[in-house]
Design a protein around this motif. Structure first.
Motif, PDB file in Angstrom:
ATOM      1  N   VAL A  80       0.831  -1.209   0.000  1.00 30.46           N
ATOM      2  CA  VAL A  80       0.000   0.000   0.000  1.00 30.46           C
ATOM      3  C   VAL A  80       0.860   1.251   0.000  1.00 30.46           C
ATOM      4  N   HIS A  81       1.965   1.220   0.717  1.00 31.94           N
ATOM      5  CA  HIS A  81       2.820   2.410   0.803  1.00 31.94           C
ATOM      6  C   HIS A  81       3.819   2.524  -0.344  1.00 31.94           C
ATOM      7  N   SER A  82       3.871   1.513  -1.212  1.00 36.01           N
ATOM      8  CA  SER A  82       4.863   1.567  -2.284  1.00 36.01           C
ATOM      9  C   SER A  82       4.276   1.789  -3.678  1.00 36.01           C
ATOM     10  N   ARG A  83       2.963   1.718  -3.810  1.00 30.85           N
ATOM     11  CA  ARG A  83       2.381   1.891  -5.142  1.00 30.85           C
ATOM     12  C   ARG A  83       0.960   2.424  -5.032  1.00 30.85           C
ATOM     13  N   GLY A  84       0.411   2.777  -6.184  1.00 30.74           N
ATOM     14  CA  GLY A  84      -0.973   3.232  -6.264  1.00 30.74           C
ATOM     15  C   GLY A  84      -1.847   2.143  -6.857  1.00 30.74           C
ATOM     16  N   LEU A  85      -3.011   2.534  -7.321  1.00 28.95           N
ATOM     17  CA  LEU A  85      -3.928   1.576  -7.939  1.00 28.95           C
ATOM     18  C   LEU A  85      -3.404   1.148  -9.303  1.00 28.95           C
ATOM     19  N   TRP A  86      -3.494  -0.125  -9.593  1.00 30.17           N
ATOM     20  CA  TRP A  86      -3.071  -0.646 -10.881  1.00 30.17           C
ATOM     21  C   TRP A  86      -4.247  -0.726 -11.838  1.00 30.17           C
ATOM     22  N   ALA A  87      -3.980  -0.367 -13.098  1.00 31.07           N
ATOM     23  CA  ALA A  87      -4.987  -0.484 -14.154  1.00 31.07           C
ATOM     24  C   ALA A  87      -4.935  -1.909 -14.691  1.00 31.07           C
ATOM     25  N   PRO A  88      -5.982  -2.461 -15.190  1.00 34.04           N
ATOM     26  CA  PRO A  88      -7.329  -1.927 -15.227  1.00 34.04           C
ATOM     27  C   PRO A  88      -8.184  -2.338 -14.029  1.00 34.04           C
ATOM     28  N   ASP A  89      -7.873  -3.480 -13.386  1.00 32.87           N
ATOM     29  CA  ASP A  89      -8.795  -4.046 -12.403  1.00 32.87           C
ATOM     30  C   ASP A  89      -8.963  -3.187 -11.154  1.00 32.87           C
ATOM     31  N   GLU A  90      -7.868  -2.800 -10.517  1.00 35.84           N
ATOM     32  CA  GLU A  90      -7.990  -2.048  -9.272  1.00 35.84           C
ATOM     33  C   GLU A  90      -8.658  -0.693  -9.491  1.00 35.84           C
ATOM     34  N   LEU A  91      -8.358  -0.055 -10.600  1.00 34.61           N
ATOM     35  CA  LEU A  91      -9.016   1.222 -10.899  1.00 34.61           C
ATOM     36  C   LEU A  91     -10.520   1.027 -11.116  1.00 34.61           C
ATOM     37  N   ARG A  92     -10.869   0.002 -11.838  1.00 32.71           N
ATOM     38  CA  ARG A  92     -12.283  -0.292 -12.096  1.00 32.71           C
ATOM     39  C   ARG A  92     -13.014  -0.624 -10.801  1.00 32.71           C
ATOM     40  N   TYR A  93     -12.403  -1.451  -9.947  1.00 34.01           N
ATOM     41  CA  TYR A  93     -13.051  -1.828  -8.696  1.00 34.01           C
ATOM     42  C   TYR A  93     -13.207  -0.625  -7.771  1.00 34.01           C
ATOM     43  N   ALA A  94     -12.205   0.245  -7.742  1.00 31.86           N
ATOM     44  CA  ALA A  94     -12.317   1.462  -6.926  1.00 31.86           C
ATOM     45  C   ALA A  94     -13.437   2.349  -7.454  1.00 31.86           C
ATOM     46  N   GLN A  95     -13.573   2.426  -8.749  1.00 30.50           N
ATOM     47  CA  GLN A  95     -14.647   3.226  -9.338  1.00 30.50           C
ATOM     48  C   GLN A  95     -16.022   2.658  -9.011  1.00 30.50           C
ATOM     49  N   VAL A  96     -16.146   1.340  -8.987  1.00 27.44           N
ATOM     50  CA  VAL A  96     -17.421   0.715  -8.628  1.00 27.44           C
ATOM     51  C   VAL A  96     -17.770   1.017  -7.179  1.00 27.44           C
ATOM     52  N   VAL A  97     -16.778   0.953  -6.295  1.00 27.48           N
ATOM     53  CA  VAL A  97     -17.021   1.269  -4.879  1.00 27.48           C
ATOM     54  C   VAL A  97     -17.403   2.737  -4.726  1.00 27.48           C
TER      55      VAL A  97
END
Length: 182
Positions: A47-64
């Protein structure tokens, strides 16, 4: 010759439990606790070393985030359209973590993943202890924790760990119900 399907042969599914070699339930609990601590530390490092990865994590964050915008927790939305590609449990668990994380971010997506990873470690130890004894259960936890795919999936905000936990729980419940009810 007709056989009664409701009759079970109890002896066909009995396992003999080997000696634990001086290891007991406290040792097993310690092994599961240390394994869960390792998973949590790995998640914190990621969590402290990277951000959201495309495409899945970005999509899931958008759904939430869409669950908040639409105030609808049962019909998921992605960019204004109904999202029916994945089951909603992961999104519900991630949404439940939002008050604790402050916003929808990588930590929010990791809460259900880490919980599922720890529950999978515990369930694996419980099943192995029941079938083969405490020594095998400790070994099963160590082996599971050192599998590269387990570590990888524990450090990605995707629903694969929930699937692994669900399948393992279903197999364990089937076996327990099938054998114990005979």
């Amino acid at each position: 010759m007709t056989a009664n399907i409701s009759e079970c042969n109890r002896t066909s599914f009995k396992f003999t439990f080997p000696s634990s070699g001086g290891l007991g339930i406290p040792h097993l609990r310690l092994a599961v606790f240390l394994a869960c601590t390792g998973v949590i530390l790995l998640a914190a490092l990621v969590v402290h070393s990277r951000g959201l990865w495309a495409p899945d994590e970005l999509r899931y964050a958008q759904v939430v985030q869409g669950m908040d915008a639409a105030s609808d927790f049962f019909v998921l939305h992605l960019w204004g359209s109904v999202y029916t590609e994945k089951p909603p449990l992961f999104f519900w668990l991630a949404r439940a973590a939002v008050p604790f994380t402050g916003a929808v971010n990588l930590t929010t997506l990791f809460v259900p993943v880490v919980l599922a990873s720890c529950l999978l470690l515990w369930l694996t130890s419980a099943v192995a202890a029941r079938w083969y004894g405490v020594r095998a259960a400790i070994l099963a936890v160590v082996v599971l924790l050192t599998l590269p795919l387990f570590l990888l999936l524990s450090s990605i905000g995707r629903m694969d760990m929930l699937l692994a936990l669900s399948v393992t729980a279903a197999v364990a419940a089937f076996y327990r119900g099938y054998v114990d009810d005979c």
